[in-house]
Scaffold this active site. Structure first.
Site, mmCIF file in Angstrom:
data_model
loop_
_atom_site.group_PDB
_atom_site.id
_atom_site.type_symbol
_atom_site.label_atom_id
_atom_site.label_comp_id
_atom_site.label_asym_id
_atom_site.label_seq_id
_atom_site.Cartn_x
_atom_site.Cartn_y
_atom_site.Cartn_z
ATOM 1 N N ASN A 183 17.876 -12.460 68.101
ATOM 2 C CA ASN A 183 17.303 -11.129 68.357
ATOM 3 C C ASN A 183 15.870 -11.278 68.860
ATOM 4 O O ASN A 183 15.293 -12.373 68.840
ATOM 5 C CB ASN A 183 17.342 -10.324 67.048
ATOM 6 N N PHE A 184 15.290 -10.165 69.270
ATOM 7 C CA PHE A 184 13.876 -10.069 69.655
ATOM 8 C C PHE A 184 13.500 -11.010 70.802
ATOM 9 O O PHE A 184 12.378 -11.520 70.835
ATOM 10 C CB PHE A 184 12.958 -10.291 68.439
ATOM 11 N N LEU A 185 14.445 -11.237 71.717
ATOM 12 C CA LEU A 185 14.106 -11.987 72.929
ATOM 13 C C LEU A 185 13.189 -11.104 73.778
ATOM 14 O O LEU A 185 13.552 -9.981 74.135
ATOM 15 C CB LEU A 185 15.380 -12.337 73.709
ATOM 16 N N LEU A 217 20.262 -5.697 64.045
ATOM 17 C CA LEU A 217 19.084 -4.822 64.047
ATOM 18 C C LEU A 217 18.433 -4.713 65.426
ATOM 19 O O LEU A 217 18.463 -5.636 66.194
ATOM 20 C CB LEU A 217 18.058 -5.359 63.048
HETATM 21 S S1 MYA Z 1 18.528 -8.456 73.485
HETATM 22 C C1 MYA Z 1 16.936 -7.780 73.859
HETATM 23 C C2 MYA Z 1 16.406 -8.394 75.086
HETATM 24 N N1 MYA Z 1 15.024 -7.996 75.324
HETATM 25 C C3 MYA Z 1 14.637 -7.027 76.147
HETATM 26 O O1 MYA Z 1 15.440 -6.387 76.787
HETATM 27 C C4 MYA Z 1 13.150 -6.759 76.185
HETATM 28 C C5 MYA Z 1 12.647 -6.453 77.562
HETATM 29 N N2 MYA Z 1 13.032 -7.502 78.504
HETATM 30 C C6 MYA Z 1 12.533 -8.746 78.512
HETATM 31 O O2 MYA Z 1 11.687 -9.128 77.710
HETATM 32 C C7 MYA Z 1 13.075 -9.688 79.576
HETATM 33 O O3 MYA Z 1 13.629 -8.949 80.623
HETATM 34 C C8 MYA Z 1 14.132 -10.685 79.010
HETATM 35 C C9 MYA Z 1 14.714 -11.513 80.154
HETATM 36 C C10 MYA Z 1 13.461 -11.626 78.019
HETATM 37 C C11 MYA Z 1 15.290 -9.965 78.339
HETATM 38 N N3 MYA Z 1 20.168 -11.664 76.712
HETATM 39 O O4 MYA Z 1 13.551 -15.165 82.398
HETATM 40 P P1 MYA Z 1 14.466 -14.500 83.370
HETATM 41 C C12 MYA Z 1 19.441 -13.609 81.417
HETATM 42 C C13 MYA Z 1 20.583 -12.831 77.238
HETATM 43 O O5 MYA Z 1 14.147 -14.706 84.808
HETATM 44 P P2 MYA Z 1 13.483 -11.954 82.436
HETATM 45 C C14 MYA Z 1 18.209 -9.773 72.437
HETATM 46 O O6 MYA Z 1 17.139 -9.957 71.960
HETATM 47 C C15 MYA Z 1 19.855 -13.134 82.777
HETATM 48 O O7 MYA Z 1 21.218 -12.738 82.793
HETATM 49 N N4 MYA Z 1 20.308 -13.223 78.502
HETATM 50 O O8 MYA Z 1 14.603 -12.932 83.063
HETATM 51 C C16 MYA Z 1 19.373 -10.734 72.187
HETATM 52 C C17 MYA Z 1 19.567 -14.369 83.606
HETATM 53 O O9 MYA Z 1 20.596 -15.349 83.402
HETATM 54 P P3 MYA Z 1 21.739 -15.518 84.508
HETATM 55 C C18 MYA Z 1 19.583 -12.371 79.246
HETATM 56 O O10 MYA Z 1 13.877 -10.577 82.781
HETATM 57 C C19 MYA Z 1 19.116 -11.982 72.985
HETATM 58 C C20 MYA Z 1 18.298 -14.908 82.951
HETATM 59 O O11 MYA Z 1 18.258 -14.354 81.610
HETATM 60 C C21 MYA Z 1 19.126 -11.147 78.772
HETATM 61 O O12 MYA Z 1 12.126 -12.400 82.759
HETATM 62 C C22 MYA Z 1 20.280 -12.929 73.014
HETATM 63 C C23 MYA Z 1 17.072 -14.454 83.690
HETATM 64 O O13 MYA Z 1 15.957 -15.009 83.073
HETATM 65 C C24 MYA Z 1 19.446 -10.801 77.446
HETATM 66 N N5 MYA Z 1 19.070 -9.646 76.903
HETATM 67 O O14 MYA Z 1 13.690 -12.140 80.839
HETATM 68 C C25 MYA Z 1 19.990 -14.169 73.809
HETATM 69 N N6 MYA Z 1 18.419 -10.543 79.750
HETATM 70 O O15 MYA Z 1 21.078 -15.945 85.767
HETATM 71 C C26 MYA Z 1 21.159 -15.099 73.921
HETATM 72 C C27 MYA Z 1 18.460 -11.356 80.801
HETATM 73 O O16 MYA Z 1 22.713 -16.526 83.970
HETATM 74 C C28 MYA Z 1 21.397 -15.895 72.674
HETATM 75 N N7 MYA Z 1 19.152 -12.460 80.514
HETATM 76 O O17 MYA Z 1 22.378 -14.155 84.632
HETATM 77 C C29 MYA Z 1 22.485 -16.902 72.848
HETATM 78 C C30 MYA Z 1 22.758 -17.715 71.563
HETATM 79 C C31 MYA Z 1 21.689 -18.758 71.333
HETATM 80 C C32 MYA Z 1 21.838 -19.504 69.995
HETATM 81 C C33 MYA Z 1 23.051 -20.402 69.962
HETATM 82 C C34 MYA Z 1 23.144 -21.186 68.660
HETATM 83 C C35 MYA Z 1 24.370 -22.015 68.522
#
Ligand code: MYA
Length: 433
Positions: A181-183, A433
């Site tokens: 969460n909180f990415l 959450l």
């Molecule tokens: S969801 C809440 C996400 N946060 C926000 O929406 C806040 C406002 N937005 C931002 O801060 C940015 O726009 C974020 C993206 C940080 C979201 N989940 O760096 P980039 C992919 C997963 O150039 P930015 C939450 O917190 C996108 O498809 N991936 O983009 C749950 C593209 O990949 P691809 C996402 O806009 C998080 C790439 O990122 C998301 O500067 C779960 C682009 O990167 C998203 N919400 O930054 C995370 N948004 O090219 C995954 C964009 O392939 C966890 N992208 O399409 C996975 C499990 C990990 C643990 C595993 C353990 C075994």
């Protein structure tokens, strides 16, 4: 709003007029159809990062022979990369100690200014510091999973991602997972591919604890949701909601008719309805475990988890139960968490106070009555709106209690775990959450 991760608003203020079904979550086949249409038309080869990850891919949707469960077998711990991933030269990793007031403030401010907004940029989630501490420090949490990125020179915090451990049951298998969460990436650093590095780094740190699966939600479509849920909103303070543009006056509605429509009694109707206390933890755990066992995907909660996640905390989480006045048995339970949103650019109001339905269990009291009592106590606590997803049995009360459907959708995902055909929101017993 997702819990988290999708800010949602009702299209109009008259619940009588807004009951179109959610086109995506209606049934499995429509989800599959929409996702594969997306793949064909827009996304094939477009997810440069997600295509490399052990998640159910869009192109697999037609293949019903793929097995359920783990996608990629765990590697020996010694083979997990020991050093952090490389960041662009001007940035450095930091582990955020949420016990530290200064660090907690920095995280709070990063999210307050850069986290999830609605499509029209009118509202932004404003998780409180107490909420963040609650969300990030459940039983057995790892500080190393609270990951920040700072600018090397100024030490300014510019990005964040977190995980917390959880046991999540998928059908009859209980799997140790991380809830991610909180990415968040600072607005000025967007679209620079920082998010994939953050996701890989949290994955690495989760692997170091010998955990190989994760659950997360997002407002965006990625490969591939296990289900897509919709937010519903119940106005508690309709005048403010309309004044700030959260909702609109329905056609042929006046403000005074709208206020009357949403009026609630001044106190709960159910005899024995009271706030949950520490002494109730074992009874609530029994109720919840029994209830959650009926869903395909749900958390496996023990008493420690229930004490942490459901014992009331002022301005963070509220829980109520029904104790039978005759037998003193705890028969029903309801809860909601507090997640305000900043109102952007409104001269009169700065904060929208929202309650989010959490876990509810009705065995003796009708669920409709229990949730009406939850609305009554939320109104008394001066919440402006009560939000709920169409998960679990929520559909059974939403329309009757005058919730209207929101415009945002919340997609649920599992990492490194395939759920073959996807599930319906009503088969999901998990609220993140
Ligand atoms: S969801 C809440 C996400 N946060 C926000 O929406 C806040 C406002 N937005 C931002 O801060 C940015 O726009 C974020 C993206 C940080 C979201 N989940 O760096 P980039 C992919 C997963 O150039 P930015 C939450 O917190 C996108 O498809 N991936 O983009 C749950 C593209 O990949 P691809 C996402 O806009 C998080 C790439 O990122 C998301 O500067 C779960 C682009 O990167 C998203 N919400 O930054 C995370 N948004 O090219 C995954 C964009 O392939 C966890 N992208 O399409 C996975 C499990 C990990 C643990 C595993 C353990 C075994």
């Amino acid at each position: 709003m997702d819990g988290n991760n999708s800010q949602s608003r009702p299209p109009s203020e008259n619940p009588e007029l807004n009951h179109e079904e959610n086109p995506i979550s209606k049934d499995d086949s429509s989800l599959e159809t929409i996702v594969s249409r997306f793949q064909d038309a827009f996304t094939a080869g477009k997810h440069k990062f997600w295509e490399t990850q052990p998640v159910r891919q869009f192109k697999e949707i037609a293949d019903t022979n793929l097995p359920e469960g783990t996608i990629e077998a765990p590697t020996p711990l010694a083979e997990v990369k020991q050093e952090p991933y490389n960041l662009p030269a001007q940035y450095e990793w930091t582990t955020c100690d949420m016990d530290d007031e200064g660090t907690c403030n920095e995280v709070y401010n990063l999210l307050k200014n850069n986290y999830v907004e609605d499509d029209e940029n009118m509202f932004r989630f404003n998780y409180s510091k107490e909420f963040l501490r609650w969300a990030l420090r459940p039983p057995g949490y790892y500080r190393s999973w609270h990951i920040g990125v700072r600018v090397k020179d100024s030490k300014k915090l510019v990005a964040f991602i977190t995980g917390v451990p959880a046991r999540i049951r998928v059908r009859d298998e209980v799997v140790k997972m991380a809830e991610i969460n909180f990415l968040c990436v600072h607005k000025k650093l967007r679209s620079k591919r920082l998010a994939p590095v953050m996701i890989k780094e949290v994955t690495r740190r989760v692997h170091l604890e010998n955990i190989w699966q994760a659950a997360y939600t997002a407002g965006v479509i990625l490969p591939t949701p296990i289900t897509t849920c919709q937010y519903w909103h119940r106005s508690l303070n309709p005048k403010k909601l309309i004044d700030v543009g959260f909702s609109r006056l329905g056609p042929r509605m006046t403000m005074s008719r709208t206020i009357k429509l949403y009026k609630l009694p001044s106190s709960p109707a159910t005899p024995g309805f009271r706030k949950m206390e520490l002494r109730d933890v074992s009874a609530v755990t029994r109720l919840l475990r029994n209830y959650l066992s009926r869903f395909v995907v749900a958390p496996d909660l023990d008493e420690n988890d229930v004490e942490h996640w459901l014992l009331p905390q002022e301005d963070v989480v509220d829980s109520y139960l029904v104790e039978s006045p005759e037998t003193h048995e705890v028969t029903d339970f309801c809860s909601f968490y507090t997640l305000p949103s900043s109102i952007l650019g409104n001269p009169n109001y700065s904060t929208l106070k929202a309650a989010y339905s959490y876990y509810n269990v009705a065995t003796r009291t009708p669920l409709l009555q229990l949730m009406n009592d939850a609305l009554i106590v939320a109104k008394k606590k001066e919440f402006d709106v009560f939000n709920a997803l169409d998960v679990m049995q929520n559909e059974s009360f939403l329309k009757e209690l005058k919730f209207g459907p929101g415009d945002g959708q919340l997609h649920y995902y599992l990492y490194n775990y395939r759920v073959r055909n996807g599930i319906k929101p009503s088969e999901l017993g998990l609220v993140l959450l």
